[in-house]
Design a protein around this motif. Sequence first.
Motif, mmCIF file in Angstrom:
data_model
loop_
_atom_site.group_PDB
_atom_site.id
_atom_site.type_symbol
_atom_site.label_atom_id
_atom_site.label_comp_id
_atom_site.label_asym_id
_atom_site.label_seq_id
_atom_site.Cartn_x
_atom_site.Cartn_y
_atom_site.Cartn_z
ATOM 1 N N ILE A 57 0.632 -1.331 0.034
ATOM 2 C CA ILE A 57 -0.386 -0.082 0.467
ATOM 3 C C ILE A 57 0.995 1.346 0.391
ATOM 4 O O ILE A 57 1.255 2.292 1.013
ATOM 5 C CB ILE A 57 -1.275 -0.213 1.118
ATOM 6 N N PRO A 58 1.420 1.661 -0.707
ATOM 7 C CA PRO A 58 2.371 3.291 -1.391
ATOM 8 C C PRO A 58 1.542 4.380 -0.738
ATOM 9 O O PRO A 58 0.077 4.203 -0.662
ATOM 10 C CB PRO A 58 2.358 2.904 -3.048
ATOM 11 N N LYS A 59 2.404 5.302 -0.147
ATOM 12 C CA LYS A 59 1.533 6.139 0.090
ATOM 13 C C LYS A 59 1.067 6.744 -0.120
ATOM 14 O O LYS A 59 0.089 7.477 0.522
ATOM 15 C CB LYS A 59 3.351 7.195 0.148
ATOM 16 N N ALA A 60 0.858 7.132 -1.324
ATOM 17 C CA ALA A 60 0.174 7.686 -2.037
ATOM 18 C C ALA A 60 -1.547 6.843 -2.303
ATOM 19 O O ALA A 60 -2.268 7.842 -2.591
ATOM 20 C CB ALA A 60 0.662 7.396 -3.667
ATOM 21 N N HIS A 61 -1.638 5.674 -1.935
ATOM 22 C CA HIS A 61 -2.878 4.913 -1.451
ATOM 23 C C HIS A 61 -3.270 4.774 0.150
ATOM 24 O O HIS A 61 -4.117 4.669 0.434
ATOM 25 C CB HIS A 61 -2.636 3.801 -2.365
ATOM 26 N N ILE A 62 -2.662 5.607 1.307
ATOM 27 C CA ILE A 62 -2.855 5.317 2.617
ATOM 28 C C ILE A 62 -3.542 6.546 1.901
ATOM 29 O O ILE A 62 -3.590 7.197 1.738
ATOM 30 C CB ILE A 62 -1.583 5.375 2.952
ATOM 31 N N PRO A 63 -4.771 6.613 3.041
ATOM 32 C CA PRO A 63 -6.303 7.522 2.890
ATOM 33 C C PRO A 63 -6.182 8.604 3.615
ATOM 34 O O PRO A 63 -4.719 9.025 4.529
ATOM 35 C CB PRO A 63 -7.380 6.687 3.717
ATOM 36 N N SER A 70 4.349 0.841 7.185
ATOM 37 C CA SER A 70 4.831 -0.136 6.205
ATOM 38 C C SER A 70 4.081 -1.556 5.877
ATOM 39 O O SER A 70 4.006 -2.237 6.499
ATOM 40 C CB SER A 70 6.420 -0.313 6.902
ATOM 41 N N THR A 71 4.208 -1.541 4.698
ATOM 42 C CA THR A 71 4.127 -3.320 3.553
ATOM 43 C C THR A 71 4.892 -3.756 3.131
ATOM 44 O O THR A 71 4.696 -3.709 1.848
ATOM 45 C CB THR A 71 2.626 -2.749 3.036
ATOM 46 N N MET A 72 5.940 -2.998 3.627
ATOM 47 C CA MET A 72 7.347 -3.455 2.451
ATOM 48 C C MET A 72 7.576 -5.419 2.610
ATOM 49 O O MET A 72 8.189 -6.138 1.306
ATOM 50 C CB MET A 72 8.844 -2.817 2.155
ATOM 51 N N ASN A 73 7.349 -5.365 3.492
ATOM 52 C CA ASN A 73 7.671 -6.562 3.903
ATOM 53 C C ASN A 73 6.146 -7.851 4.491
ATOM 54 O O ASN A 73 5.117 -6.733 5.344
ATOM 55 C CB ASN A 73 8.385 -6.799 4.940
ATOM 56 N N ALA A 74 6.047 -8.908 3.911
ATOM 57 C CA ALA A 74 4.823 -9.261 4.630
ATOM 58 C C ALA A 74 4.755 -10.536 5.386
ATOM 59 O O ALA A 74 5.640 -11.751 4.154
ATOM 60 C CB ALA A 74 3.728 -9.360 3.098
ATOM 61 N N ARG A 75 4.952 -10.857 6.457
ATOM 62 C CA ARG A 75 4.978 -11.762 7.287
ATOM 63 C C ARG A 75 4.451 -13.639 6.156
ATOM 64 O O ARG A 75 3.175 -12.979 6.498
ATOM 65 C CB ARG A 75 5.004 -11.785 8.382
ATOM 66 N N GLU A 77 4.229 -15.894 8.453
ATOM 67 C CA GLU A 77 2.693 -16.715 9.382
ATOM 68 C C GLU A 77 1.188 -15.643 9.511
ATOM 69 O O GLU A 77 0.326 -16.021 9.527
ATOM 70 C CB GLU A 77 3.500 -16.270 10.097
ATOM 71 N N SER A 78 1.320 -14.139 8.008
ATOM 72 C CA SER A 78 -0.063 -13.315 8.966
ATOM 73 C C SER A 78 -0.480 -13.220 7.409
ATOM 74 O O SER A 78 -1.217 -12.353 6.975
ATOM 75 C CB SER A 78 0.415 -12.837 9.687
ATOM 76 N N ILE A 79 0.094 -13.234 6.642
ATOM 77 C CA ILE A 79 -0.005 -12.689 4.977
ATOM 78 C C ILE A 79 -1.199 -13.078 4.316
ATOM 79 O O ILE A 79 -1.937 -12.803 3.440
ATOM 80 C CB ILE A 79 0.796 -13.631 3.421
ATOM 81 N N ASP A 80 -2.162 -14.079 5.358
ATOM 82 C CA ASP A 80 -3.871 -14.400 4.911
ATOM 83 C C ASP A 80 -4.182 -14.113 5.145
ATOM 84 O O ASP A 80 -5.615 -14.068 5.155
ATOM 85 C CB ASP A 80 -3.658 -16.117 4.299
ATOM 86 N N THR A 81 -4.356 -13.735 6.384
ATOM 87 C CA THR A 81 -5.508 -13.068 7.462
ATOM 88 C C THR A 81 -5.412 -11.001 7.287
ATOM 89 O O THR A 81 -6.418 -10.419 7.785
ATOM 90 C CB THR A 81 -4.506 -13.481 8.495
ATOM 91 N N LEU A 82 -4.090 -10.714 7.488
ATOM 92 C CA LEU A 82 -4.022 -9.131 7.227
ATOM 93 C C LEU A 82 -4.927 -8.407 6.289
ATOM 94 O O LEU A 82 -4.449 -9.200 4.995
ATOM 95 C CB LEU A 82 -2.703 -8.595 6.850
ATOM 96 N N ARG A 83 -5.583 -8.386 6.459
ATOM 97 C CA ARG A 83 -5.911 -7.010 5.208
ATOM 98 C C ARG A 83 -4.961 -7.017 3.772
ATOM 99 O O ARG A 83 -5.995 -6.818 3.416
ATOM 100 C CB ARG A 83 -6.465 -6.311 6.050
ATOM 101 N N LYS A 87 -6.298 -10.584 0.912
ATOM 102 C CA LYS A 87 -6.891 -10.857 -0.878
ATOM 103 C C LYS A 87 -6.158 -10.951 -1.697
ATOM 104 O O LYS A 87 -6.168 -12.674 -2.894
ATOM 105 C CB LYS A 87 -7.721 -9.415 -1.106
ATOM 106 N N HIS A 88 -4.932 -11.023 -1.739
ATOM 107 C CA HIS A 88 -4.409 -10.977 -2.813
ATOM 108 C C HIS A 88 -3.540 -12.197 -2.570
ATOM 109 O O HIS A 88 -3.238 -12.547 -3.935
ATOM 110 C CB HIS A 88 -3.046 -9.742 -3.396
ATOM 111 N N TRP A 89 -3.274 -12.280 -1.985
ATOM 112 C CA TRP A 89 -3.081 -13.622 -1.656
ATOM 113 C C TRP A 89 -3.742 -15.196 -2.095
ATOM 114 O O TRP A 89 -3.100 -16.180 -2.360
ATOM 115 C CB TRP A 89 -2.691 -13.904 0.341
ATOM 116 N N ARG A 90 -5.224 -14.945 -1.470
ATOM 117 C CA ARG A 90 -5.978 -15.635 -1.605
ATOM 118 C C ARG A 90 -6.120 -16.032 -3.301
ATOM 119 O O ARG A 90 -6.247 -17.116 -3.817
ATOM 120 C CB ARG A 90 -6.813 -15.354 -1.625
#
Length: 226
Positions: A57-63, A70-75, A77-83, A87-90
Motif C-alpha cells: 500500500i504505497p504512500k499515495a494510496h494511504i487514505p 509499512s507494507t514492504m514486507n509481508a510475514r 505467518e500472517s499473509i493470509d489474514t492481514l487485510r 485478498k491478493h494472497w488468496r
Amino acid sequence: MCVNYLPASREELENDFNAPVQGEFDWKAETWQDYPAPIIIGQEGRRKAVVGLYSMIPKAHIPPGVKRFSTMNARAESIDTLRSYAKHWREGRLCLVPMTRFFEPNYESGSPVRWKIAMADASPFAVAGLYRTWEEPDGTESFSFTQITINAEDHPLMRRFHKPGAEKRSLVIVPAGDYDHWLECRDSERARTYLRHYPVELMAAMPAPKDASKKSENAVNQSLFG
C-alpha cells in the motif's frame, strides 16, 4: 526484514530472467520504500516484467488522516489474514522481485553495520513477492508489491542479522527452477511450500557500509565476488 535492495537491470531482466520489461519505465539503482522497481509476473504461461511501487500500500494510496505504515514486507505467518495482503494472497497474485543483492543490519560488532547479501556466484536472483493493481485517477493501471519473509532463526546466515533479541527474518530466495511454478501457482496452500530457505552455501554476505567510498566498495565487491 529487508527495506533496501538493488533491483535487476533491464538487460538482466531480459537475459537472466527471460522477462522483457513492458513499457518505457526507469528505476533507480537502489530501491527503498515507495520507490518504483521491476517485478516479474506470469501472464498466459509467459513471464513479463512490470514496474510497481515497493510497498503493498504505497504512500499515495494511504487514505488522508491515516498514519503512514509499512507494507514492504509481508510475514508468511500472517499473509493470509492481514487485510493489506489476504485478498491478493488468496487470488494468487504472486510475483518475483528480481535483484542483485539486498541489505540487512548486522549487530555482531555491538553497533549496526550494513551488510549485503547476494549469490555466491554474483548472479541476479529473485525473491518471492506478492503484488496488487490500482486504478489511478486518470484511468490507468498501476502496480505495487511486497516481499514475503519467513522466520530465520535456524538459517546459518540470515539469523546473523537484525537487532539482538529481535526475531530473525529472511526474504525467500526462489530457485530459478521454481520461477514459473511460483508465478503460476494459484493454490495458496501449495504456494506456502515454496516459502523455504535458500541453501547457505549458494549465498554470500559481506559488510557494505552505506557511506563506503567507491574504492572501499570495489574492494568489498572483489572480496565478495572475486
